[in-house]
Design an enzyme around this catalytic site. Structure first.
Site, mmCIF file in Angstrom:
data_model
loop_
_atom_site.group_PDB
_atom_site.id
_atom_site.type_symbol
_atom_site.label_atom_id
_atom_site.label_comp_id
_atom_site.label_asym_id
_atom_site.label_seq_id
_atom_site.Cartn_x
_atom_site.Cartn_y
_atom_site.Cartn_z
ATOM 1 N N PHE A 159 0.860 -1.185 0.000
ATOM 2 C CA PHE A 159 0.000 0.000 0.000
ATOM 3 C C PHE A 159 0.891 1.228 0.000
ATOM 4 C CE2 PHE A 159 -2.258 3.613 1.601
ATOM 5 C CZ PHE A 159 -3.425 3.560 0.864
ATOM 6 N N LYS A 176 2.285 11.125 7.221
ATOM 7 C CA LYS A 176 1.490 10.851 8.419
ATOM 8 C C LYS A 176 2.026 11.567 9.678
ATOM 9 C CE LYS A 176 -1.130 6.993 6.741
ATOM 10 N NZ LYS A 176 -0.745 5.955 5.813
ATOM 11 N N ASP A 196 9.355 3.147 2.054
ATOM 12 C CA ASP A 196 8.124 3.891 2.339
ATOM 13 C C ASP A 196 7.829 3.731 3.828
ATOM 14 O OD1 ASP A 196 5.620 4.913 2.751
ATOM 15 O OD2 ASP A 196 4.680 3.950 1.013
#
Ligand SMILES: *Cc1c(COP(=O)(O)O)cnc(C)c1O
Length: 426
Positions: A146, A274, A233
């Protein structure tokens, strides 16, 4: 209807259903306030937040220092665009690059944008530094990844719900099994135009899959051997979530406090988002050293909001909070305690087969089929009992509370979770 008019939960849900696109399926709870590890719904019921906005709120809801930085900066200057300099961006870039030990940072806003930026950077590096023939660059990615929701990113997703009917897709990606070094080596051997390997240190959305010990280190070594960039990531795993500042700090047994600061696995390109803002504002970034980042020149890439003074002030403060409050250390210790307690509980309960994770990024696997509603029903029961969590991929429930939790709060949460599961089993 005025901005300040109070709504009941049902009214708020009805409004979203009627006027909003149905691109999410939220748990039916309407939140109007947050502080630390807690959120409150509009009726005043208090919950532990065990999702932390998918690990964006690591520093806790409405952290006073982060909110302070946001509001102070908002009074002075909010946006200049990068057509002009602003007096916050450079300070933030210096702080962030020193923290993560890279030469340079490229500021963006959302995680998906940062992933897109990393892919573009990697391709351009491949053409200009590796001499890859025009339009031939390939990037290796993992199954069940993802990385966000843009057209290019969903092109290499294998989640049919995220992908179907959004074609045509972007070329140039090779998909291999996650946590499989042989597959990586084979892909590197059999394709001559590979420029990068994009990987999540733990696959969060897929259901918190922690790779085997040594996987990241060996993968990085393979990338180095083949002259390919290792792109981490860490949008979800980074910023202390997994018990270290970055999950690529590897499998050393120390927690952040005693860490030498030298990551066991140093990515060539690091992607953050985030919790880079503590959830106060969309802030993302791509970090790399000069030999890579310098292929980006004026006009090659950009964003109107990327690197704006609010984002810079918030990002810098959010990182300071992580360090000053030793949140990596706390995540490390509470994560061990959480898994220890749940591992002791699991043999007494037929409903849960496994707990897995690192630091405070954990998941339990429910003993039911992927298409069952059991995990959702358990989350509804947890909500009734004052704890908010969300299923991911059918029968998996992710548990990722803010890292500012105390041990007493964590034990209280373990008790809510185990009691809910026990009651559910009957
Ligand atoms: C959430 C996430 C993204 C996308 O971030 P957005 O801000 O939602 O675009 C990318 N990669 C990983 C690993 C994520 O968890």
């Amino acid at each position: 209807m005025a901005v300040l008019e109070a709504l009941t939960s049902q009214q708020a849900i009805d409004l979203e259903n009627k006027y909003g696109a149905h691109n999410y399926h939220p748990l039916p709870v309407v939140l109007s306030r947050g502080e630390g590890v807690y959120v409150w719904d509009v009726e005043g019921k208090k919950y532990y937040d065990f999702l932390s906005a998918y690990s964006a709120v690591n520093q806790g809801h409405c952290h006073p220092r982060i909110v302070g930085a946001l509001t102070e900066q908002a009074k002075n200057l909010t946006l200049t665009s990068r057509a002009f300099y602003n007096d916050m961006l450079g300070k933030y870039e210096k702080y962030a690059t020193e923290t993560f030990k890279f030469d340079k940072l490229l500021p963006m806003n959302t995680g998906a944008e940062a992933v897109e930026t990393a892919l573009k950077l990697c391709r351009k590096w491949g053409y200009e530094k590796k001499g890859i023939a025009e339009n031939e660059a390939q990037i290796i990615v993992c199954e069940n990844n993802f990385h966000g929701r843009t057209t290019t990113i969903i092109s290499f997703s294998n989640d049919p719900v995220a992908r179907e009917n959004f074609g045509p897709y972007t070329d140039g990606f090779i998909k291999i099994e996650y946590d499989n070094l042989k597959a990586l080596e084979h892909a590197l051997q059999s394709h001559s135009n590979v420029v990068g390997f994009l990987v999540e240190p733990i696959q969060g959305e897929a259901g918190v899959y922690v790779p085997s010990d040594g996987y990241l280190k060996e993968a990085k070594a393979l990338c180095a051997q083949y002259g390919v960039l290792f792109i981490a990531d860490e949008v979800q795993t980074g910023i202390a979530r997994t018990g270290r500042l970055l999950a690529t700090c590897g499998n050393c047994s120390c927690a952040e406090k005693h860490c030498s600061g030298t990551p066991e696995v140093k990515p060539d390109i690091l992607i953050l988002g985030k919790a880079l803002s503590g959830g106060a504002y969309p802030v993302s970034a791509v970090l790399a050293n000069d030999d890579i980042m310098n292929v980006i020149r004026p006009g090659n890439h950009g964003s109107t909001f990327g690197g704006n003074p609010i984002a810079a002030a918030v990002g810098m403060t959010a990182l300071e909070v992580i360090k000053d409050e030793e949140l990596a250390q706390n995540a490390y210790e509470l994560g061990n305690l959480f898994r220890e307690k749940l591992n002791a509980f699991i043999p007494t309960c037929d409903l849960v087969t496994q707990v897995r994770g690192k630091g405070l990024l954990n998941a339990i696997v429910i003993n039911d089929t992927e298409d069952s509603t059991t995990a959702w029903d358990i989350c509804m029961a947890l909500k009734e009992n004052g704890l908010l969590a969300k299923p991911t991929h059918g029968n998996i429930i992710r548990f990722a509370p803010p890292l500012v939790m105390t041990e007493a709060q964590l034990l209280d949460c373990v008790s809510i979770i185990t009691k809910t599961l026990q009651a559910f089993e009957k």
